[in-house]
Design a protein around this motif. Structure first.
Motif, PDB file in Angstrom:
ATOM      1  N   LYS A 131       8.527   2.307  -2.391  1.00 35.84           N
ATOM      2  CA  LYS A 131       8.191   2.397  -3.832  1.00 35.84           C
ATOM      3  C   LYS A 131       6.653   1.858  -3.769  1.00 35.84           C
ATOM      4  O   LYS A 131       5.944   2.847  -3.799  1.00 35.84           O
ATOM      5  N   ARG A 181       2.986   4.071  -3.899  1.00 35.93           N
ATOM      6  CA  ARG A 181       2.218   3.852  -4.631  1.00 35.93           C
ATOM      7  C   ARG A 181       0.574   3.877  -3.831  1.00 35.93           C
ATOM      8  O   ARG A 181      -0.357   4.131  -4.121  1.00 35.93           O
ATOM      9  N   ARG A 233      -2.254   6.798  -4.313  1.00 34.45           N
ATOM     10  CA  ARG A 233      -3.476   5.315  -4.083  1.00 34.45           C
ATOM     11  C   ARG A 233      -4.086   5.935  -3.598  1.00 34.45           C
ATOM     12  O   ARG A 233      -5.512   6.633  -3.979  1.00 34.45           O
TER      13      ARG A 233
END
Length: 80
Positions: free
Chosen positions: A44, A48, A52
């Motif tokens: 996770k 991310r 990003r």
């Protein structure tokens, strides 16, 4: 009913094998469960960070976001 020594050995050996098999199955299930949990926890944040960085690169026109780096070798640019 009379129990022969060979029958007793066979029953004890079989029950020991079943006990060992159950133990191995339990250990296997625990390891698989921990592997799934650790994978879910670690992926996770990595995803991310990837999203990003990929959206930051899409917004900017920097060459460093393309994955191509330029190295100076005796005055000439070489892409690696």
């Amino acid at each position: 009913m009379w129990l022969s020594p060979s029958l007793i050995k066979r029953v004890l050996f079989t029950s020991a094998m079943v006990y060992l098999a159950v133990g191995l199955i339990q250990i296997t299930l625990i390891v698989i469960t921990l592997s799934i949990l650790i994978h879910g926890i670690s992926v996770k944040p990595l995803m991310r960070r990837y999203v990003r960085n990929s959206t930051d690169c899409a917004r900017s026109s920097e060459q460093s976001c393309t994955g191509i780096q330029t190295v100076r070798v005796i005055g000439q640019g070489v892409s690696i």
